[in-house]
Design a protein around this motif. Structure first.
Motif, PDB file in Angstrom:
ATOM      1  N   THR A  38      25.902  64.775  43.911  1.00 63.58           N
ATOM      2  CA  THR A  38      24.956  64.773  45.032  1.00 63.58           C
ATOM      3  C   THR A  38      25.371  65.809  46.069  1.00 63.58           C
ATOM      4  O   THR A  38      26.555  65.895  46.428  1.00 63.58           O
ATOM      5  N   GLY A  83      20.125  66.759  47.375  1.00 59.57           N
ATOM      6  CA  GLY A  83      19.750  67.105  46.007  1.00 59.57           C
ATOM      7  C   GLY A  83      20.731  66.514  45.032  1.00 59.57           C
ATOM      8  O   GLY A  83      21.914  66.337  45.368  1.00 59.57           O
ATOM      9  N   GLU A  84      20.267  66.195  43.832  1.00 60.13           N
ATOM     10  CA  GLU A  84      21.130  65.568  42.836  1.00 60.13           C
ATOM     11  C   GLU A  84      20.944  66.206  41.467  1.00 60.13           C
ATOM     12  O   GLU A  84      19.898  66.776  41.173  1.00 60.13           O
ATOM     13  N   ALA A  85      21.974  66.073  40.642  1.00 58.18           N
ATOM     14  CA  ALA A  85      21.883  66.363  39.213  1.00 58.18           C
ATOM     15  C   ALA A  85      22.402  65.135  38.485  1.00 58.18           C
ATOM     16  O   ALA A  85      23.410  64.544  38.887  1.00 58.18           O
ATOM     17  N   GLU A  89      22.271  65.614  32.833  1.00 63.88           N
ATOM     18  CA  GLU A  89      22.315  67.057  33.105  1.00 63.88           C
ATOM     19  C   GLU A  89      23.751  67.555  33.145  1.00 63.88           C
ATOM     20  O   GLU A  89      24.048  68.664  32.676  1.00 63.88           O
ATOM     21  N   CYS A  98      25.792  72.098  37.466  1.00 68.57           N
ATOM     22  CA  CYS A  98      25.020  71.030  38.105  1.00 68.57           C
ATOM     23  C   CYS A  98      25.262  70.957  39.605  1.00 68.57           C
ATOM     24  O   CYS A  98      24.377  70.484  40.337  1.00 68.57           O
ATOM     25  N   LEU A 101      22.680  73.336  40.568  1.00 67.62           N
ATOM     26  CA  LEU A 101      21.353  72.763  40.360  1.00 67.62           C
ATOM     27  C   LEU A 101      21.006  71.773  41.463  1.00 67.62           C
ATOM     28  O   LEU A 101      19.900  71.811  42.040  1.00 67.62           O
ATOM     29  N   ALA A 102      21.931  70.863  41.781  1.00 68.91           N
ATOM     30  CA  ALA A 102      21.693  69.895  42.852  1.00 68.91           C
ATOM     31  C   ALA A 102      21.563  70.599  44.194  1.00 68.91           C
ATOM     32  O   ALA A 102      20.719  70.230  45.026  1.00 68.91           O
ATOM     33  N   ARG A 105      18.162  72.126  44.526  1.00 67.93           N
ATOM     34  CA  ARG A 105      17.140  71.111  44.820  1.00 67.93           C
ATOM     35  C   ARG A 105      17.158  70.730  46.296  1.00 67.93           C
ATOM     36  O   ARG A 105      16.098  70.556  46.909  1.00 67.93           O
ATOM     37  N   ALA A 108      15.679  73.707  48.199  1.00 73.20           N
ATOM     38  CA  ALA A 108      14.223  73.795  48.050  1.00 73.20           C
ATOM     39  C   ALA A 108      13.526  72.776  48.942  1.00 73.20           C
ATOM     40  O   ALA A 108      12.508  73.084  49.579  1.00 73.20           O
ATOM     41  N   GLU A 109      14.061  71.563  49.001  1.00 74.72           N
ATOM     42  CA  GLU A 109      13.452  70.526  49.845  1.00 74.72           C
ATOM     43  C   GLU A 109      13.531  70.905  51.315  1.00 74.72           C
ATOM     44  O   GLU A 109      12.540  70.795  52.054  1.00 74.72           O
ATOM     45  N   SER A 134      22.362  79.966  42.394  1.00 74.43           N
ATOM     46  CA  SER A 134      21.337  78.956  42.128  1.00 74.43           C
ATOM     47  C   SER A 134      20.185  79.014  43.122  1.00 74.43           C
ATOM     48  O   SER A 134      19.070  78.595  42.806  1.00 74.43           O
TER      49      SER A 134
END
Length: 226
Positions: A38, A83-85, A89, A98, A101-102, A105, A108-109, A134
């Motif tokens: 997270t 954000g989470e992965a 994943e 990840c 990736l998290a 996310r 982006a939010e 990322s």
């Protein structure tokens, strides 16, 4: 025992002397056996006020204090996102991918709800930049070791992320009370390993990690705070 370090806004003020806003980021759950990794991300600007009394890196706060601090931290900053992965994943892509990736996310939010300046500075805890690629280098990432301990904005991100993840793990415990996730939050403990041995792994377990670890290492501290 020496008292816990108190974070300040000194580093943030240096960034805000040259930019009207900045971001701060921290991760939780990197070392867990189960559950997501997270990322907490916060936005502050030059109007930021004195940090909430008692704000610390999430690892330095008890669970009740973290729970009480999280809403205060969220209202203190201009905006925040998480954000989470997932464990699946992480098994597929690996933990470092990840983290990115998290983080993407969360970015982006937050950026969808807030207009960010170009090349916005982003203070990232640690010594490795796993985020820039990322988010397509849409922020100027600066790493700092122990930023979660020393920098109030990163401490706020760590508390927000930690409480978000812990609440998820407690909900998962309510659905499947086999692994004591309400206590260990998915981290290594003898009881956790014993439950896995008895019941097998769940869909929340990082199975690639379980193949590497058959029993927990001895520890003198609570791994569930990381």
């Amino acid at each position: 025992m020496a008292p816990a370090a108190i974070p300040t806004l000194r580093v943030e003020r240096e960034f805000l002397a040259d930019a009207p806003m900045m971001l701060a980021c921290d991760e939780v759950g990197r070392g867990a056996l189960a559950g997501p990794v997270t990322i907490g991300l916060v936005l502050i600007d030059s109007g930021v006020r004195r940090m909430p009394a008692g704000l610390r890196d999430s690892k330095l706060l008890s669970e009740p204090r973290r729970e009480a601090m999280a809403p205060r931290a969220a209202t203190w900053v201009r905006a925040s996102a998480v954000g989470e992965a997932t464990a699946a994943e992480i098994d597929e892509l690996g933990i470092m991918a990840c983290l990115g990736l998290a983080g993407a996310r969360a970015f982006a939010e937050l950026s969808a709800a807030n207009e960010l300046i170009a090349d916005v500075p982003l203070l990232l805890d640690g010594n490795h930049d796993w985020l820039s690629a990322s988010i397509e280098r849409r922020a100027r990432v600066v790493t700092r070791v122990k930023a979660d301990r020393d920098c109030a904005s990163v401490a706020a991100a760590s508390v927000i992320a930690k409480v978000h993840r812990d609440r998820f793990m407690r909900r998962m415990h309510d659905e499947r009370p086999l692994y004591a996730w309400d206590e260990n939050k998915g981290y290594s403990s003898r009881a956790h390993f014993a439950a896995i041995a008895e019941h097998g792994p769940s869909e929340l377990h990082r199975t690639t990690w379980l193949h590497e670890q058959t029993q927990p290492a001895p520890t003198l501290f609570d791994l569930s705070v990381g």
